[in-house]
Design a protein around this motif. Structure first.
Motif, mmCIF file in Angstrom:
data_model
loop_
_atom_site.group_PDB
_atom_site.id
_atom_site.type_symbol
_atom_site.label_atom_id
_atom_site.label_comp_id
_atom_site.label_asym_id
_atom_site.label_seq_id
_atom_site.Cartn_x
_atom_site.Cartn_y
_atom_site.Cartn_z
ATOM 1 N N ASP A 2 0.535 -0.986 -0.039
ATOM 2 C CA ASP A 2 -0.083 0.005 -0.021
ATOM 3 C C ASP A 2 0.853 1.252 0.071
ATOM 4 O O ASP A 2 2.152 1.201 0.277
ATOM 5 N N ASP A 3 0.326 2.383 -0.423
ATOM 6 C CA ASP A 3 0.835 3.863 -0.203
ATOM 7 C C ASP A 3 1.670 3.773 1.090
ATOM 8 O O ASP A 3 1.013 4.114 1.979
ATOM 9 N N HIS B 200 1.719 2.461 -8.437
ATOM 10 C CA HIS B 200 1.587 1.609 -7.562
ATOM 11 C C HIS B 200 2.864 1.575 -6.740
ATOM 12 O O HIS B 200 3.946 2.078 -7.272
ATOM 13 N N TRP B 201 2.911 1.155 -5.587
ATOM 14 C CA TRP B 201 4.005 1.151 -4.883
ATOM 15 C C TRP B 201 4.609 -0.601 -4.659
ATOM 16 O O TRP B 201 3.771 -1.416 -4.409
#
Length: 182
Positions: A111-112, A131-132
């Protein structure tokens, strides 16, 4: 006892104390660290952020920077595109770059992470998602993580080195450092 500095290198800062070879002055470590007798253990590109270790002990410096010791370097990487499992698996197996095959990487979608704002901010395109990823490697080729993600069709937008071995940048603001004895 060796001195070790954990520095959260901001975007745009060179991983050296002086800037030779540029007609315009660029930010260097000397803009942030006033400790004498310490030197970077490895590098972090000017357009990358996060953990840079500096120390006053040559053996420790070599152990941190030399790929023979296989100390894991963990990055939080914001990529452009929608990572598919096939691309992630390619990273996990190793990617063929122009200077040869990389070692396998540990890769996970995350997630961020809610990091500090970057100055300047990354480019955002409304029509292309980002996305991360968390990527750990045990070698240190020039711009390796960026080249690996590009090779699987996921260009890097932001690269933050979060950890080297057990040392982490957690709790250290950009441009700040923490000194520890090892």
């Amino acid at each position: 006892m060796a001195r070790l500095i954990l520095f959260n290198k901001p975007y745009g800062v060179l991983s050296q104390f002086t800037d030779r070879g540029s007609p315009t002055a660029r930010a260097t470590l000397s803009n942030h660290i006033a400790v004498k007798g310490v030197y970077p253990a490895g590098r972090l590109d000017r357009d990358s952020e996060g953990l840079l270790l500096l120390c006053d002990d040559g053996r420790l410096q070599a152990r941190i920077a030399d790929p023979r010791f296989k100390l894991p370097k963990t990055y939080l990487v914001q990529v452009e595109g929608d990572p598919q499992e096939e691309a992630l698996e390619r990273l996990r197996k190793g990617v063929l770059l122009n200077d040869g095959m990389t070692r396998p990487a540990e890769v996970a979608m995350i997630d961020d992470p809610g990091l500090w704002p970057r100055d300047p901010p990354i480019r955002v395109r409304k029509s292309i998602p980002d996305h991360w990823l968390q990527i750990s490697i045990r070698e240190g080729r020039n711009r390796q993580v960026r080249r690996m993600t590009a090779a699987v069709g996921l260009p890097t937008l932001r690269l933050v080195r979060w950890a080297i071995g057990d040392w982490t940048v957690a709790g250290i603001a950009p441009g700040e450092y923490r000194e520890i004895a090892v």
